[in-house]
Design an enzyme around this catalytic site. Structure first.
Site, PDB file in Angstrom:
ATOM      1  CE  LYS A 188      54.548  41.387  85.250  1.00  0.00           C
ATOM      2  NZ  LYS A 188      54.442  42.536  84.338  1.00  0.00           N
ATOM      3  CG  LEU A 214      58.582  48.413  88.161  1.00  0.00           C
ATOM      4  CD1 LEU A 214      57.937  48.964  86.895  1.00  0.00           C
ATOM      5  CD2 LEU A 214      59.934  49.070  88.391  1.00  0.00           C
ATOM      6  CD  GLU A 261      49.067  43.740  79.086  1.00  0.00           C
ATOM      7  OE1 GLU A 261      47.941  43.459  78.688  1.00  0.00           O
ATOM      8  OE2 GLU A 261      49.629  43.144  80.018  1.00  0.00           O
ATOM      9  NE  ARG A 309      41.208  45.450  74.302  1.00  0.00           N
ATOM     10  CZ  ARG A 309      41.294  46.234  75.364  1.00  0.00           C
ATOM     11  NH1 ARG A 309      40.755  47.438  75.329  1.00  0.00           N
ATOM     12  NH2 ARG A 309      41.910  45.854  76.457  1.00  0.00           N
ATOM     13  NE  ARG A 315      36.789  52.447  82.755  1.00  0.00           N
ATOM     14  CZ  ARG A 315      37.296  51.412  82.106  1.00  0.00           C
ATOM     15  NH1 ARG A 315      36.746  50.202  82.255  1.00  0.00           N
ATOM     16  NH2 ARG A 315      38.351  51.543  81.331  1.00  0.00           N
TER      17      ARG A 315
HETATM   18  C1  MV4 Z   1      54.026  44.567  87.138  1.00  0.00           C
HETATM   19  C2  MV4 Z   1      53.883  45.216  88.392  1.00  0.00           C
HETATM   20  C3  MV4 Z   1      55.055  45.559  89.049  1.00  0.00           C
HETATM   21  N1  MV4 Z   1      56.275  45.265  88.519  1.00  0.00           N
HETATM   22  N2  MV4 Z   1      55.256  44.311  86.637  1.00  0.00           N
HETATM   23  C4  MV4 Z   1      49.418  43.485  86.530  1.00  0.00           C
HETATM   24  C5  MV4 Z   1      48.691  43.056  85.299  1.00  0.00           C
HETATM   25  C6  MV4 Z   1      49.679  43.107  84.206  1.00  0.00           C
HETATM   26  N3  MV4 Z   1      49.109  43.619  82.995  1.00  0.00           N
HETATM   27  C7  MV4 Z   1      50.813  43.912  84.691  1.00  0.00           C
HETATM   28  N4  MV4 Z   1      50.662  44.000  86.101  1.00  0.00           N
HETATM   29  C8  MV4 Z   1      51.683  44.437  86.892  1.00  0.00           C
HETATM   30  N5  MV4 Z   1      52.948  44.208  86.421  1.00  0.00           N
HETATM   31  C9  MV4 Z   1      56.343  44.657  87.324  1.00  0.00           C
HETATM   32  N6  MV4 Z   1      57.546  44.365  86.806  1.00  0.00           N
HETATM   33  C10 MV4 Z   1      52.596  45.481  88.879  1.00  0.00           C
HETATM   34  C11 MV4 Z   1      51.483  45.099  88.123  1.00  0.00           C
HETATM   35  C12 MV4 Z   1      50.192  45.441  88.668  1.00  0.00           C
HETATM   36  C13 MV4 Z   1      49.334  46.358  88.010  1.00  0.00           C
HETATM   37  C14 MV4 Z   1      49.645  46.932  86.780  1.00  0.00           C
HETATM   38  C15 MV4 Z   1      48.790  47.822  86.168  1.00  0.00           C
HETATM   39  C16 MV4 Z   1      47.590  48.159  86.763  1.00  0.00           C
HETATM   40  C17 MV4 Z   1      47.247  47.611  87.964  1.00  0.00           C
HETATM   41  C18 MV4 Z   1      48.102  46.708  88.605  1.00  0.00           C
HETATM   42  C19 MV4 Z   1      47.753  46.153  89.842  1.00  0.00           C
HETATM   43  C20 MV4 Z   1      48.577  45.255  90.452  1.00  0.00           C
HETATM   44  C21 MV4 Z   1      49.798  44.900  89.875  1.00  0.00           C
END
Ligand code: MV4
Length: 452
Positions: free
Chosen positions: A158, A203, A287, A291, A337
């Site tokens: 990332k 994941l 995260e 807000r 939505r």
């Molecule tokens: C991840 C994940 C799988 N494994 N982290 C995408 C945006 C960012 N805020 C976090 N995200 C992800 N992190 C790990 N270790 C998969 C995603 C992700 C995702 C997360 C939340 C909602 C939609 C998503 C769509 C694709 C990937």
């Protein structure tokens, strides 16, 4: 309490904030772009100021212009709403320097939670579960290899300065690692001007579950439960619901206790959301949103608590008006939505609404700024309405959702209601058999069939 609040936003959320202010006897200032002079909250506000051109960069993101409007009208607080400047630490700082209250957390927390690595490290220190991975950014491909060995494949790179999933790269095994690392770095550099990347175990099939918290400046922290936001497409949420049907009470109690203690320990004040991925019975902190969120309405309907009112009260230095023991979670809530988009292609569909009818009735809430004859401008987010329904259980909630969507009429523009209506008849959705990738696969499957 504040005398006059300037609402630095537009659309349904600006109207939502205006309603809270009116109910609290606070005067309101609407600020708007040229295209937004006809917004409903502009009409209902005590005063309004045009702050710039159609493009958000010159209006809703124009700090100088918004501050001038606040000075001109004598506003003593600014509510930033969602998106735009709502998590901008520099904006919050400048607002405070002008003796105006920023309705949001301290600058310190906007900065720390705005940095994903700091947020993750801070929460981990407070006992919040996080995904195993690198400690901060990676210095070399060798370090990446060692970290992957320790974390276990598959791993995900990332961008440190990334957002919205951009530049994320998966490595399924050691043979893929070097290429994924280099590609992640290149994309991070191109998109965010910084090639720093970090690593987490990937994941593959998680749900996206977030917890709503509210904290006052006297150390009182409460949670309003979770929202399952897994039904999303390209990081745009379509449906949010609460409670998440696959979490049992002991699991919920354990994680909410940890979250509340962590939020108290860092001295956070205001409303906030902690986002998690949930897989195989485990939570992983991603995260924190510092807000108000669009989907706050779901938690309001579940608990009967006015989150925006509490947010404004806390910012004015008041204590929370309730304790955790007072919060009653009742029934099941879903939010759909409705976007001004083609429900097949998701292309924006701005234009004039020629006929409008919103559903209503018991436990049917519609948050919307649009009206008959309103022209949806092409410049902003395409959200036109949130339909929020509640039932005594999930099945009743789904039935009310179907009836509400069937009753909705928005003519003149295309909208996503037909998509929601189809999802509500899908066996996977009904059974709760979904994750963050479910909607994309569902749409791809549907598109394949309609070609035949
Ligand atoms: C991840 C994940 C799988 N494994 N982290 C995408 C945006 C960012 N805020 C976090 N995200 C992800 N992190 C790990 N270790 C998969 C995603 C992700 C995702 C997360 C939340 C909602 C939609 C998503 C769509 C694709 C990937």
């Amino acid at each position: 309490m504040f005398n006059k609040v300037l609402i630095a936003n537009r659309g349904e959320i600006a109207l939502r904030i205006l309603r809270a202010c009116k109910q609290m006897g606070i005067k309101t200032v609407a600020v708007h772009s040229v295209a937004d002079a006809n917004l409903m909250h502009v009409r209902l506000a005590d005063e309004s100021v045009c702050i710039g051109p159609n493009q958000s960069s010159g209006s809703y993101l124009n700090i100088a212009s918004i501050l001038s409007a606040a000075e001109l009208t004598g506003a003593d607080a600014i509510h930033p709403g969602v998106g735009f400047l709502s998590e901008n630490a520099r904006f919050a700082e400048i607002v405070q320097e002008h003796g105006i209250k920023f309705i949001g957390p301290d600058v310190e927390h906007l900065i720390s939670m705005g940095d994903k690595i700091i947020a993750k490290t801070t929460m981990a220190k407070m006992g919040v579960p996080v995904v195993i991975g690198s400690d901060g950014s990676l210095e070399s491909v060798d370090q990446a290899r060692e970290t992957a060995e320790r974390s276990g494949y598959p791993v995900l790179f990332k961008a440190v300065n990334g957002g919205g999933g951009k530049g994320m790269k998966v490595a399924n095994c050691e043979a893929d690692l070097e290429q994924a690392y280099n590609m992640a770095k290149a994309e991070a550099k191109a998109n965010f001007g910084n090639d720093a990347v970090y690593m987490e175990r990937y994941l593959a099939q998680p749900r996206h579950i977030e917890f709503q918290i509210i904290a006052d400046s006297y150390g009182n922290v409460v949670h309003l439960g979770e929202r399952d936001c897994s039904i999303q497409r390209n990081h745009q949420k379509l449906i949010e619901e609460s409670p998440c049907m696959i979490i049992d009470n002991p699991t919920r109690d354990k994680i909410t206790h940890t979250i509340v203690e962590a939020v108290r320990s860092i001295g956070y004040v205001g409303v906030g959301t902690l986002e998690f991925l949930y897989e195989n019975g485990q939570f992983f902190f991603m995260e924190m949103n510092t807000r108000l969120q669009v989907e706050h309405s779901v938690s309001e309907e579940l608990t009967g608590i006015d989150i925006v009112r509490e947010q404004i009260r806390i910012a004015a230095g008041n204590k929370l008006s309730f304790r955790q023991e007072d919060v009653r979670f009742s029934g099941h809530v879903m939010e759909f939505r409705i976007n001004a988009e083609n429900p097949q292609s998701f292309m924006p569909s701005p234009g004039r609404i020629t006929e409008l009818h919103f559903p209503a009735g018991i436990d049917v809430r519609v948050d919307s700024h649009v009206y008959d004859g309103y022209v949806v401008p092409p410049y902003y987010d395409s959200l036109v309405a949130k339909i929020v329904v509640k039932g005594s259980d999930r099945n009743e909630c789904i039935s009310r959702g179907r009836a509400a969507l069937d009753e909705l009429i928005i003519d003149g523009i295309q909208n996503t209601a037909p998509l929601h209506r189809q999802i509500l008849d899908d066996p996977d959705f009904i059974n709760g058999d979904f994750n963050i990738h479910w909607l994309k696969r569902w749409i791809d499957r549907r598109t394949d069939h309609s070609v035949l």
